[in-house]
Scaffold this active site. Structure first.
Site, short mmCIF file in Angstrom:
data_model
loop_
_atom_site.label_atom_id
_atom_site.label_comp_id
_atom_site.label_asym_id
_atom_site.label_seq_id
_atom_site.Cartn_x
_atom_site.Cartn_y
_atom_site.Cartn_z
N LYS A 170 0.86 -1.19 0.00
CA LYS A 170 0.00 0.00 0.00
C LYS A 170 0.89 1.24 0.00
O LYS A 170 1.40 1.66 1.02
CB LYS A 170 -0.92 0.00 1.23
N GLY A 221 7.15 5.69 7.74
CA GLY A 221 6.37 6.93 7.68
C GLY A 221 6.59 7.73 8.95
O GLY A 221 7.61 7.56 9.63
N SER A 222 5.64 8.56 9.27
CA SER A 222 5.82 9.46 10.41
C SER A 222 5.62 8.73 11.74
O SER A 222 4.95 7.69 11.80
CB SER A 222 4.83 10.62 10.31
N THR A 225 1.84 8.38 12.70
CA THR A 225 1.13 7.28 12.03
C THR A 225 1.64 5.94 12.56
O THR A 225 0.86 5.00 12.75
CB THR A 225 1.30 7.37 10.50
N GLY A 226 2.94 5.86 12.81
CA GLY A 226 3.51 4.62 13.36
C GLY A 226 2.85 4.25 14.69
O GLY A 226 2.60 3.07 14.96
N GLU A 243 9.77 2.03 10.81
CA GLU A 243 10.84 2.99 10.45
C GLU A 243 10.19 4.36 10.41
O GLU A 243 9.48 4.69 9.46
CB GLU A 243 11.43 2.63 9.08
N CYS A 277 14.52 10.44 5.59
CA CYS A 277 14.38 10.17 7.03
C CYS A 277 15.69 10.42 7.75
O CYS A 277 15.72 11.02 8.82
CB CYS A 277 13.91 8.75 7.24
N GLU A 374 10.83 17.81 13.23
CA GLU A 374 11.40 17.30 11.97
C GLU A 374 10.87 18.17 10.83
O GLU A 374 9.68 18.16 10.54
CB GLU A 374 10.98 15.85 11.75
P1 NAD Z 1 2.85 9.28 6.84
O1 NAD Z 1 2.97 8.66 8.18
O2 NAD Z 1 1.93 10.42 6.67
O3 NAD Z 1 2.38 8.19 5.77
C1 NAD Z 1 3.09 6.98 5.57
C2 NAD Z 1 2.12 5.94 5.00
O4 NAD Z 1 1.15 5.60 5.99
C3 NAD Z 1 1.35 6.36 3.77
O5 NAD Z 1 1.26 5.27 2.88
C4 NAD Z 1 -0.02 6.70 4.34
O6 NAD Z 1 -1.07 6.57 3.39
C5 NAD Z 1 -0.15 5.63 5.42
N1 NAD Z 1 -1.11 5.92 6.49
C6 NAD Z 1 -1.66 7.11 6.83
N2 NAD Z 1 -2.47 6.96 7.92
C7 NAD Z 1 -2.42 5.65 8.26
C8 NAD Z 1 -3.00 4.87 9.31
N3 NAD Z 1 -3.81 5.41 10.21
N4 NAD Z 1 -2.70 3.57 9.37
C9 NAD Z 1 -1.85 3.00 8.49
N5 NAD Z 1 -1.27 3.68 7.47
C10 NAD Z 1 -1.55 4.99 7.36
O7 NAD Z 1 4.33 9.67 6.41
P2 NAD Z 1 4.79 10.47 5.10
O8 NAD Z 1 4.40 11.89 5.30
O9 NAD Z 1 4.35 9.74 3.87
O10 NAD Z 1 6.38 10.32 5.18
C11 NAD Z 1 7.20 11.21 5.87
C12 NAD Z 1 7.67 10.62 7.19
O11 NAD Z 1 8.25 9.34 6.97
C13 NAD Z 1 8.76 11.44 7.85
O12 NAD Z 1 8.49 11.55 9.23
C14 NAD Z 1 10.02 10.62 7.64
O13 NAD Z 1 11.04 10.84 8.57
C15 NAD Z 1 9.47 9.24 7.69
N6 NAD Z 1 10.39 8.30 7.03
C16 NAD Z 1 11.11 7.42 7.81
C17 NAD Z 1 12.03 6.55 7.21
C18 NAD Z 1 12.85 5.59 8.05
O14 NAD Z 1 13.46 4.68 7.49
N7 NAD Z 1 12.90 5.74 9.36
C19 NAD Z 1 12.19 6.57 5.83
C20 NAD Z 1 11.44 7.47 5.07
C21 NAD Z 1 10.53 8.33 5.68
#
Ligand code: NAD
Length: 477
Positions: A170, A221-222, A225-226, A243, A277, A374
């Site tokens: 996804k 992701g963020s 959301t994590g 991550e 990230c 961030e």
């Molecule tokens: P995000 O958390 O907004 O979205 C990430 C994913 O989660 C997307 O596919 C989104 O559709 C999905 N999502 C949204 N709500 C959800 C829910 N309730 N349940 C499950 N999935 C859901 O993050 P973003 O804005 O796409 O990415 C930026 C963030 O990602 C930054 O904080 C960055 O530091 C982090 N990031 C971390 C790494 C790492 O390896 N640690 C790598 C790349 C990005």
């Protein structure tokens, strides 16, 4: 407009039950393609397809799975140009960087294809044989962000498949198209249902996290959301690799030759327009070199050629989306209002698209939003320090713990300080370096679990201890 894309469920390309949504080109701010909007029922079908395929795929030999991944890597390489252009359209980065993203995807796929899954013999005696095996987990869901959409999908999917799992992918709804193409390539080389992709704008992510048919989620992701993913995954105790966000600090020690390190520091901070990230996000510089390094960074920033990723000679693309652009603008404006000095950049460009030039900010400190949060975009705050111990304390005073770095001519001293960074990776005289065979992941609220290397592969397995004993002798009568 590009051709419409489709979901892939159980080996079939299908339209979304809920129609389509637009995908925006960050360089124009306008829609350039449509992406299918899948429904919860289609997610159920994708999970069922993955479950049905699991028996066959986990039974495939290691050699068969490695061969399939090698063929996937060959196809990615063959189609690199088309894929790179698609990444530029949906993500915004310059074409050369998109090619680097594809090359990374190939390298990580070939690495997964070369990995052995170890079997550890713990005891081998006439009385018993004890071995530790690693079995695939089952159905893995991959949820990816918008910054490196293709490469992060590769990082999730390839080790999952290598270990014998089936996958439902996804991607972010902001950058779904290169992942759909990746999944189509993989599907050519694996049995139906082993790989599936479901896209949608709202609700699909949370439907995945609560889904009882999914055994593991690998999420990038963020942090916010994590946390939702972790809460919602409790129902069937899904295995998780998280991550999450980072706010990586770098400490430049007083003896550092500024001319030698400025370019490397700039690249580490502004990699992918700062939307990485593990990018360097807070730069602590000794007061004796503070002005010199700030000016050196601003000189490099002013030399960047800002423009659309497909334009010739462009080195610096747009921010990926309007919300991220708004956040970056807000953080810089907040710092300026508190008396910060903006050496270069600092305003969005007056043109279509989400352009914000590389921005260097001095005269900021901990406790201000630009330092504490961030930024995930093209702005770097420089923070002056007088005492190295104090800089280290401030670098560690963050809820995040992804990476961190120490720079200095005295490598022994720099390493000693790096040892005390509270981060998943500590770099010395470099930052944001990663490679397929070295585990990468964060601590504190940057997540848990690692990707890459043997440890990363084993995250897609569950341990099984095997005891084998000789048949008991027949009881004497
Ligand atoms: P995000 O958390 O907004 O979205 C990430 C994913 O989660 C997307 O596919 C989104 O559709 C999905 N999502 C949204 N709500 C959800 C829910 N309730 N349940 C499950 N999935 C859901 O993050 P973003 O804005 O796409 O990415 C930026 C963030 O990602 C930054 O904080 C960055 O530091 C982090 N990031 C971390 C790494 C790492 O390896 N640690 C790598 C790349 C990005």
């Amino acid at each position: 407009m590009m051709r419409d894309h489709e979901l892939l469920i159980g080996g079939e390309r299908v339209p979304g039950d809920e129609g389509y949504f637009d995908v925006t080109d960050p360089a124009s701010g306008s829609a350039f393609a449509r992406c299918p909007a899948g429904s919860p029922a289609q997610l159920d079908r994708a999970v069922d397809a993955a479950r049905s395929a699991f028996g066959e795929w986990q039974g495939a030999s290691h050699a068969q799975r490695c061969e399939a991944l090698t063929r996937v890597a060959d196809d990615i390489e063959r189609e690199a140009d088309e894929l790179a252009r698609l990444i530029v359209r949906e993500q915004g980065k310059p074409l050369t960087l998109a090619h680097a993203e594809i090359a990374g995807g190939v390298a990580w796929t070939r690495y997964a294809a070369s990995q052995e899954i170890p079997v550890e013999t713990i005891e081998q005696t006439p009385a018993q044989q004890i071995e530790l095996h690693h079995r695939p987990v089952g159905v893995v869901a991959s949820i990816t962000p918008w910054n490196w959409p293709f490469m992060i999908a590769v990082w999730h999917i390839m080790p999952a498949l290598r270990a014998g799992n089936c996958v439902v992918s996804k991607p972010s709804s902001l950058t779904p198209l290169s992942t759909i193409r990746l999944v189509e390539i993989i599907a050519r080389h694996v049995p139906r249902g082993v790989i599936n992709v479901v896209t949608g704008e709202r609700g699909l992510g949370s439907a995945i996290t609560g889904h009882p048919g999914i055994d593991k989620i690998v999420f990038t992701g963020s942090t916010e959301t994590g946390q939702s993913v972790m809460r919602a995954s409790a129902g069937n105790l899904k295995r998780l690799t998280l991550e999450l966000g980072g706010n990586d600090a770098a400490i430049v020690l007083p003896d550092t030759p500024i001319a030698a390190v400025a370019e490397a520091i700039f690249q580490a901070a502004f990699l992918n327009m700062g939307q990485t990230c593990s990018a360097l996000k807070r730069l602590y510089v000794h007061e004796s070199q503070y002005r010199e390094l700030g000016e050196a960074m601003a000189d490099i920033a002013r030399r960047q050629v800002v423009g659309a990723g497909l334009e010739e000679g462009v080195t610096f693309g747009p921010v990926q989306n309007a919300d991220q652009l708004a956040l970056v603008s807000e953080l810089v404006d907040d710092a300026r209002a508190q008396g910060a000095e903006v050496l270069c950049g600092g305003e969005r460009l007056a043109r279509d698209g989400f352009f914000y030039p590389p921005t260097i900010v001095m005269g900021v400190s901990d406790g201000q939003r630009l330092v504490d949060e961030e930024q995930f975009g093209p702005v770097l705050p420089l923070i002056a320090y007088t005492d190295v111990e104090d800089a280290l304390r401030r670098a560690n005073a963050s809820s995040m713990g992804l990476g961190g770095s120490v720079w200095g001519a005295d490598e022994v001293r720099a390493r000693a300080i790096a040892n005390r960074l509270e981060s998943g990776v500590a770099w010395v005289n470099c930052h944001a370096r990663i490679q397929p065979d070295t585990p990468f992941g964060g601590c504190k609220m940057s997540g848990f679990g690692v990707e890459f290397g043997m440890q990363g592969l084993l995250e897609f397995t569950t341990p099984q201890l095997r005891f084998t004993c000789p048949l008991p002798s027949p009881a004497a009568s």
